[in-house]
Design a protein around this motif. Structure first.
Motif, PDB file in Angstrom:
ATOM      1  N   ASP A   2       0.650  -1.423  -0.074  1.00  0.00           N
ATOM      2  CA  ASP A   2      -0.083   0.032  -0.019  1.00  0.00           C
ATOM      3  C   ASP A   2       0.563   1.327   0.013  1.00  0.00           C
ATOM      4  O   ASP A   2       0.568   2.238  -0.792  1.00  0.00           O
ATOM      5  N   LYS A   3       1.882   1.253   0.817  1.00  0.00           N
ATOM      6  CA  LYS A   3       2.902   2.312   0.751  1.00  0.00           C
ATOM      7  C   LYS A   3       3.382   2.708  -0.651  1.00  0.00           C
ATOM      8  O   LYS A   3       3.577   3.892  -1.149  1.00  0.00           O
ATOM      9  N   TYR A   4       3.793   1.460  -1.303  1.00  0.00           N
ATOM     10  CA  TYR A   4       4.308   1.597  -2.932  1.00  0.00           C
ATOM     11  C   TYR A   4       3.130   2.446  -3.594  1.00  0.00           C
ATOM     12  O   TYR A   4       3.641   3.092  -4.330  1.00  0.00           O
ATOM     13  N   ALA A   5       1.966   1.989  -3.513  1.00  0.00           N
ATOM     14  CA  ALA A   5       0.947   2.388  -4.219  1.00  0.00           C
ATOM     15  C   ALA A   5       0.653   3.937  -3.845  1.00  0.00           C
ATOM     16  O   ALA A   5       0.359   4.865  -4.987  1.00  0.00           O
ATOM     17  N   ASN A   6       0.828   4.283  -2.486  1.00  0.00           N
ATOM     18  CA  ASN A   6       0.740   5.596  -2.462  1.00  0.00           C
ATOM     19  C   ASN A   6       1.765   6.510  -3.000  1.00  0.00           C
ATOM     20  O   ASN A   6       1.796   7.587  -3.362  1.00  0.00           O
ATOM     21  N   PHE A   7       3.008   5.854  -2.796  1.00  0.00           N
ATOM     22  CA  PHE A   7       4.189   6.315  -3.625  1.00  0.00           C
ATOM     23  C   PHE A   7       4.048   6.827  -5.029  1.00  0.00           C
ATOM     24  O   PHE A   7       4.109   7.684  -5.806  1.00  0.00           O
ATOM     25  N   LEU A   8       3.482   5.626  -5.933  1.00  0.00           N
ATOM     26  CA  LEU A   8       3.131   5.962  -7.136  1.00  0.00           C
ATOM     27  C   LEU A   8       1.993   7.211  -7.412  1.00  0.00           C
ATOM     28  O   LEU A   8       1.931   7.794  -8.315  1.00  0.00           O
ATOM     29  N   ARG A   9       0.886   7.092  -6.594  1.00  0.00           N
ATOM     30  CA  ARG A   9      -0.002   8.196  -6.564  1.00  0.00           C
ATOM     31  C   ARG A   9       0.634   9.477  -6.625  1.00  0.00           C
ATOM     32  O   ARG A   9       0.173  10.509  -7.336  1.00  0.00           O
TER      33      ARG A   9
END
Length: 623
Positions: A55-62
């Protein structure tokens, strides 16, 4: 020695590869269900942290997508803000400005590629990461639920075993006591046989209960052992292995997402590289010499520098000649075109209009003056006579090229209509030829008008090419040259006419003069003879000239006042200096060349008159 070293190196690299392959095979055989079967809680914590990392990586991509979108938007806004304005279009001919426009284009393309990266990351990576995270959380929750259920079943079985064991222990103790009581009663001679039998029955019952409890305990123990063996060898490892697969799926997903994001970036890298190449080419296309040449082409006026001013030795001249020359100069200062044509001074021009013998001739002159001074849409004269010679020729040549292109287009359109009409006449089922007739007539009219305009501008260009180049001083630049005919009026009132071929064309002789872009020329030094004057009788010429001097030598009435905004040093003939804040009289307004004729009181000879830059003064005209 080298061979031994090489062979040793090859053996060591082979052994390293073999060790790595064995380690990979060993790692592939290791599972959480067998290796960490007793770390259920730690596994649950680890998997939760792993999904949190996803999820943290997803937030990074966002956040990166937001930055890419904002960056692209700011680049586009930057390009839009620095696009050349309409008023700057004439500067686009310079290589530096063309390079800057190409740079803006490439930066706009870069913004487009950043938008592509943003959209691709959003559609291809972020959505997949979000979906995987949701799926993994659901699977983890189910695995933990199944593991908790298995643990609950095992705990329940262990409780049943413990309860059966306690029952068996109690029953066994009770049976032991019953046996001891029966033995004591059997050895006691004081007890009746009935009482001994009762102790025996109690003993038998307790022994039976102990045996039943023992059997139940044995049964529960067997069930517990079976369940425990199944739990730790099959059920729990299956759940832990599912959690292992889940975590490996997450790890594999992060790897694929990172690679996918890099591939998205790499997919636009060639285009970005081409944009960079375009920017480099734009920079390399700048040619300072070519720009300097274009500056010359754009601003070259065609005027020649002023000649040296001759020295006049007054001691060697006849006093009468000096006085006559002074009188002639004073006359020339008053008899400029602007003086005779400016601000309600036409009533003082009766002498010059009396040269012509009828009202019709005066109407022709006035119509020619109006036509000559007609302006184009951009505020310039139709024949561009208000521009310097070189600029005028370039403008006329550009206009001729534009008209030629329009004529070619209109000719093609007319030929197409004619072919269509022929086809319609040959086959009426395709269309009515009369429907094309109106368009054909209109096209013919347009073509004829364009040809007339082309002929007119070609005439303008021929005259501009044949015109002599004037000097750059304000007084000399106002000497008027038109139609190859020039008249210089001297102090004695005589006129010298210099004719060239083709001077007696009525449509070209209708203008009083053709004013140049510099100020102080006038009829006092030179003016174009008017149509109809010709070489008439001496009496007519004498009358016209006498009336001319009677009306024009008079002091002109002021049209208003002006105040000097800046100091001005007179550096050319016909101009006068002024100080900042000085009040002057306006006797001739600006005719479009940037100069205004003014007058000031002088203690020595009464008045000083001359031209000053219009942009240097603030005028207030009388109503």
């Amino acid at each position: 020695m080298l061979a031994l070293l090489a062979s040793g190196t090859s053996r060591s690299s082979s052994s390293i590869k073999l060790a790595e392959s064995e380690s990979a095979a060993q790692n592939s055989n290791m599972s959480w269900g067998t290796e960490i079967w007793d770390q259920n809680d730690n596994i649950a914590i680890h998997t939760n942290r792993g999904i949190d990392a996803l999820d943290k990586y997803a937030n990074f991509l966002r956040d990166r997508v937001a930055i890419e979108t904002e960056y692209a938007g700011k680049l586009r806004r930057l390009v839009k803000n620095y696009q050349p304005k309409k008023k700057e279009e004439e500067d686009n001919e310079y290589t530096s400005m063309q390079a800057f426009r190409n740079l803006l284009k490439e930066v706009g393309d870069l913004a487009g590629q950043r938008e592509v990266v943003s959209e691709s990351l959003q559609l291809q990576v972020i959505q997949a990461v979000t979906l995987l995270s949701k799926t993994l959380r659901e699977e983890r929750k189910k695995c933990l639920s199944d593991g908790a259920m298995l643990q609950q079943n095992l705990t329940t079985q262990l409780s049943s075993l413990d309860r059966a064991k306690r029952n068996y222990e109690k029953a066994y103790r009770d049976s032991e006591k019953a046996v001891d009581s029966y033995k004591r009663a059997d050895m006691d001679l004081n007890l009746s046989r009935a009482e001994v039998e009762r102790y025996k029955n109690v003993m038998t019952a307790k022994i039976q209960q102990s045996d039943d409890a023992k059997n139940e305990y044995a049964n529960q123990l067997q069930k517990t052992n079976n369940l425990q063996q199944q739990h730790f060898s099959m059920l729990l490892p299956a759940v832990l292995n599912r959690l292992q697969e889940l975590d490996e799926k997450r790890t594999r997903g992060i790897r694929e997402f990172i690679i996918g994001a890099a591939e998205v970036e790499s997919s636009v890298a060639p285009i970005i590289a081409r944009c960079m190449e375009g920017i480099v080419k734009a920079g390399e296309s700048i040619n300072e010499k070519e720009d300097s040449f274009k500056v010359i082409e754009r601003y070259q006026s065609g005027f020649t520098p002023p000649r040296d001013i001759p020295f006049e030795d007054l001691s060697k001249l006849d006093p009468d000649t000096v006085q006559e020359s002074h009188y002639s100069n004073s006359i020339s200062n008053h008899l400029t075109i602007k003086g005779t044509m400016g601000a309600n001074k036409l009533k003082k021009r009766v002498g010059i209009f009396n040269i012509f013998g009828s009202t019709k001739q005066r109407q022709i002159i006035e119509a020619c003056i109006t036509m000559k001074n007609s302006l184009t849409a951009d505020g310039q004269k139709e024949d561009f006579s208000d521009l310097p010679p070189n600029q005028r020729r370039k403008k006329l040549q550009a206009k001729i090229t534009e008209l030629q292109q329009k004529i070619a287009q209109e000719t093609n359109a007319r030929d197409g209509l004619m072919k269509m009409k022929i086809v319609y006449e040959a086959n009426s089922s395709l269309g009515n030829p009369m429907t094309v007739e109106g368009q054909l007539n209109e096209s013919e009219h347009k073509l004829e008008k364009l040809k007339l305009d082309l002929k007119k501008y070609q005439g303008y260009l021929d005259k501009a090419s044949q015109a002599q180049v004037a000097t750059s001083s304000p007084q000399a630049n106002r000497n008027q040259l038109q139609n190859g005919h020039r008249t210089s009026r001297h102090s004695n009132g005589s006129a010298d006419d210099h004719h060239e071929d083709g001077d007696d064309q009525p449509d070209d002789a209708g203008s009083l003069s053709s004013s140049s872009a510099s100020p102080e020329s006038g009829l006092g030094t030179s003016h174009t003879s008017l149509p109809g004057s010709g070489q008439g009788s001496a009496n007519e010429n004498a009358i016209g000239e006498d009336t001319y001097y009677e009306t024009e030598v008079e002091t002109l009435n002021p049209l208003g006042t002006c105040r000097a905004l800046y100091p001005f040093e007179a550096s050319s003939e016909g101009s006068i200096p002024m100080n900042e804040g000085e009040e002057l009289q306006v006797i001739e307004i600006d005719q479009g060349d940037g100069w205004t004729r003014v007058r000031r009181a002088n203690n020595s000879n009464g008045w000083d008159e001359g031209f000053v830059p219009t942009s240097y003064i603030e005028c207030t005209l009388y109503a």
